[in-house]
Motif scaffolding. Sequence first.
Motif, PDB file in Angstrom:
ATOM      1  N   SER A 133     -35.241  22.258 -25.278  1.00 62.29           N
ATOM      2  CA  SER A 133     -36.138  21.106 -25.125  1.00 62.29           C
ATOM      3  C   SER A 133     -37.586  21.533 -25.297  1.00 62.29           C
ATOM      4  CB  SER A 133     -35.931  20.467 -23.749  1.00 62.29           C
ATOM      5  OG  SER A 133     -34.629  19.933 -23.630  1.00 62.29           O
ATOM      6  N   ARG A 134     -37.910  22.713 -24.777  1.00 61.10           N
ATOM      7  CA  ARG A 134     -39.268  23.231 -24.959  1.00 61.10           C
ATOM      8  C   ARG A 134     -39.556  23.454 -26.437  1.00 61.10           C
ATOM      9  NH1 ARG A 134     -41.251  29.343 -24.083  1.00 61.10           N
ATOM     10  NH2 ARG A 134     -43.458  29.019 -24.486  1.00 61.10           N
ATOM     11  N   GLN A 150     -39.329  26.696 -16.615  1.00 66.67           N
ATOM     12  CA  GLN A 150     -39.953  25.562 -15.930  1.00 66.67           C
ATOM     13  C   GLN A 150     -41.476  25.715 -15.903  1.00 66.67           C
ATOM     14  OE1 GLN A 150     -38.510  24.872 -11.960  1.00 66.67           O
ATOM     15  NE2 GLN A 150     -39.679  22.974 -11.704  1.00 66.67           N
ATOM     16  N   ALA A 196     -43.017  24.572 -19.066  1.00 71.06           N
ATOM     17  CA  ALA A 196     -42.966  23.118 -19.244  1.00 71.06           C
ATOM     18  C   ALA A 196     -43.793  22.362 -18.210  1.00 71.06           C
ATOM     19  CB  ALA A 196     -41.517  22.640 -19.166  1.00 71.06           C
ATOM     20  N   ARG A 207     -30.571  24.879 -22.345  1.00 71.95           N
ATOM     21  CA  ARG A 207     -30.944  23.528 -22.767  1.00 71.95           C
ATOM     22  C   ARG A 207     -32.445  23.290 -22.562  1.00 71.95           C
ATOM     23  NH1 ARG A 207     -27.326  19.334 -23.461  1.00 71.95           N
ATOM     24  NH2 ARG A 207     -29.204  18.285 -24.182  1.00 71.95           N
ATOM     25  N   ALA A 208     -32.973  23.808 -21.457  1.00 72.72           N
ATOM     26  CA  ALA A 208     -34.412  23.664 -21.192  1.00 72.72           C
ATOM     27  C   ALA A 208     -35.234  24.391 -22.243  1.00 72.72           C
ATOM     28  CB  ALA A 208     -34.725  24.199 -19.798  1.00 72.72           C
ATOM     29  N   ALA A 256     -37.376  19.558 -20.514  1.00 81.36           N
ATOM     30  CA  ALA A 256     -37.284  20.974 -20.155  1.00 81.36           C
ATOM     31  C   ALA A 256     -37.455  21.167 -18.649  1.00 81.36           C
ATOM     32  CB  ALA A 256     -38.331  21.778 -20.924  1.00 81.36           C
ATOM     33  N   ARG A 257     -38.442  20.460 -18.071  1.00 81.46           N
ATOM     34  CA  ARG A 257     -38.650  20.565 -16.614  1.00 81.46           C
ATOM     35  C   ARG A 257     -37.419  20.094 -15.853  1.00 81.46           C
ATOM     36  NH1 ARG A 257     -43.663  18.464 -17.851  1.00 81.46           N
ATOM     37  NH2 ARG A 257     -43.051  16.370 -17.152  1.00 81.46           N
ATOM     38  N   GLN A 258     -36.875  18.960 -16.275  1.00 87.63           N
ATOM     39  CA  GLN A 258     -35.720  18.387 -15.584  1.00 87.63           C
ATOM     40  C   GLN A 258     -34.511  19.327 -15.654  1.00 87.63           C
ATOM     41  OE1 GLN A 258     -34.219  14.789 -17.372  1.00 87.63           O
ATOM     42  NE2 GLN A 258     -33.363  14.057 -15.443  1.00 87.63           N
ATOM     43  N   GLN A 259     -34.287  19.905 -16.815  1.00 86.07           N
ATOM     44  CA  GLN A 259     -33.137  20.794 -16.976  1.00 86.07           C
ATOM     45  C   GLN A 259     -33.315  22.094 -16.193  1.00 86.07           C
ATOM     46  OE1 GLN A 259     -33.627  20.592 -21.149  1.00 86.07           O
ATOM     47  NE2 GLN A 259     -32.139  18.937 -21.452  1.00 86.07           N
ATOM     48  N   ALA A 260     -34.537  22.631 -16.200  1.00 83.10           N
ATOM     49  CA  ALA A 260     -34.794  23.857 -15.437  1.00 83.10           C
ATOM     50  C   ALA A 260     -34.670  23.604 -13.942  1.00 83.10           C
ATOM     51  CB  ALA A 260     -36.177  24.402 -15.774  1.00 83.10           C
TER      52      ALA A 260
END
Length: 545
Positions: free
Chosen positions: A402-403, A446, A449, A398-399, A411-415
């Motif tokens: 998002s990227r 991460q 992002a 998912r990250a 992306a940061r939040q998911q990673a």
Amino acid sequence: MSDELGRRDVQRRTRRAVALAVVAAGVMAITSALAVQAWLARHAAERRQKEAEDLVAFMLGDLNDKLAQVARLDVMAAVDDRAIRYFQAQPADELSARSLAQRVSALEKIGSVRLDQGQPGDALASYQAALPLAARLAGNRPQDAASQAAFAEVHGFIGIVHWRQGRLDDAQTSYAAAQAILQRALEQTPDDPALTFQLALVDNNIGHVMEMRGQLDDADTQYRRMLVLMRRLVDLQPANGEWAESLGIAYNNLGKLALMRGDLGDAVAKYSLDERLQTRLSLADPKNIDRRGNLISVQAILGRTQALAGDVASGMERLQHAVDEATELAELDPSNADLQEQIALYGTQLARLRRLSGDLLAAIRLTTKAESIFLRLTRQDPSNAAWQREYAETLVERAAQSRALGDAAAARQQAQAALRLLTPLRTKQPDDRATVLAMASARLVQAYASTDPGTAHALRVDAFRDTANAKSGKDDPRLLALRAEALLALERKDDAAPLIERLRAGGYRDAALLAVLRDHRVDYPADEPPVRQVATADGGALGSR
């Protein structure tokens, strides 16, 4: 006068004796009648008990097998619970050997249903309840191979629960107990097929523990021993589907180790052998859900390995088929957690290939569904280490999506969410290959992002260390590719060059690596991967599906 009195006394004694004789005869007649009645009652009770045992045997045998084949775990659970209530109505010390064996079988089956439903605590309780009964049966019948096999099997089931929970020491203890029981039994009845089969399954399970510990040479020894035993058994009874299925699993295990050694050709060849076996079994019994489930697994595994070798189209085709099949089977029994896991896991792996092939919308749909499933499964059973890791892998994908959409914050939040799941798993099992790969991938996503250069640099250094510190399987191309990506991002192109050359020579053509190399303007000739040639020579059909 005295003579008269004497005669009367004799008459009284005679009458008394006659009366006593009559009473005795009556008592004997009554006793005989009661004895006959008791015999008849006992005979009737024994007949009723045999009829009940026959019914229970049907419930635990043919009926359970048929329900398993159509994936009706809910009905299986109800049937097995009914069998347990029958046993609970009988004093444990009055159970016949047959009833005792049936009680062990019922508890085993209940445990297996609970495990398939994602209830490991209930499954473990059921297996542990079966253990003393199986021990008693085995102790009473030390020469009986079936009783010894049943005792070992219960230990094995307990080990499986521990293994799924990541409790490797406990799992290994249970497997070692099972192995010791079987080896003792085989000393008395050498070459007994049932005992040999159980021993092969224990070799498989011990190999999994060794693999998670990063002891790949030890795992290889166990898997090869399993392969030898299963070949012997299948040669003995080629029509035995259960044995042929396990022979396929033995090939699959060795395929995984071949991939970790960097031998993509051998990995594809071994997976292809497994797929052919599982395909034959599934076609021979198309209504058997277990057979279809096994085929789903190997198709997905072979598909994603083909994609690593550059055959993305065949890889996506196999993965799509696996997701579709698992979805269809799950509709028959939504409570089957294993099928739900397959939908989510293979959906995530397919989403990665869809994204890398440019179909971002399809990738997002797949991971949205996968995330929902894993969220539910991990809440249902937080102790399941594999589900926690697979959920993290979905979040990493998912990250990456998002990227690709330009949403760095998401992306940061998911990673970060993925790393929160992976960190405790890595602490418990630092050498588990799947966890190492997922953690390095999460760090790299991460880092891309991150808005802070220092944070991004630190994440890439950690990703490099994750992949460089493996104590075995150092030639795993997935590790090498992530390490090369970290080095390129750290602007260490010269250090990455030898890794890239090893990947090229080994036929590694994963789409993610090719994209990274294009971004860094690294030449990577896309010649025909040697894996395709190996698979063709082996009789496989990389493009057949």
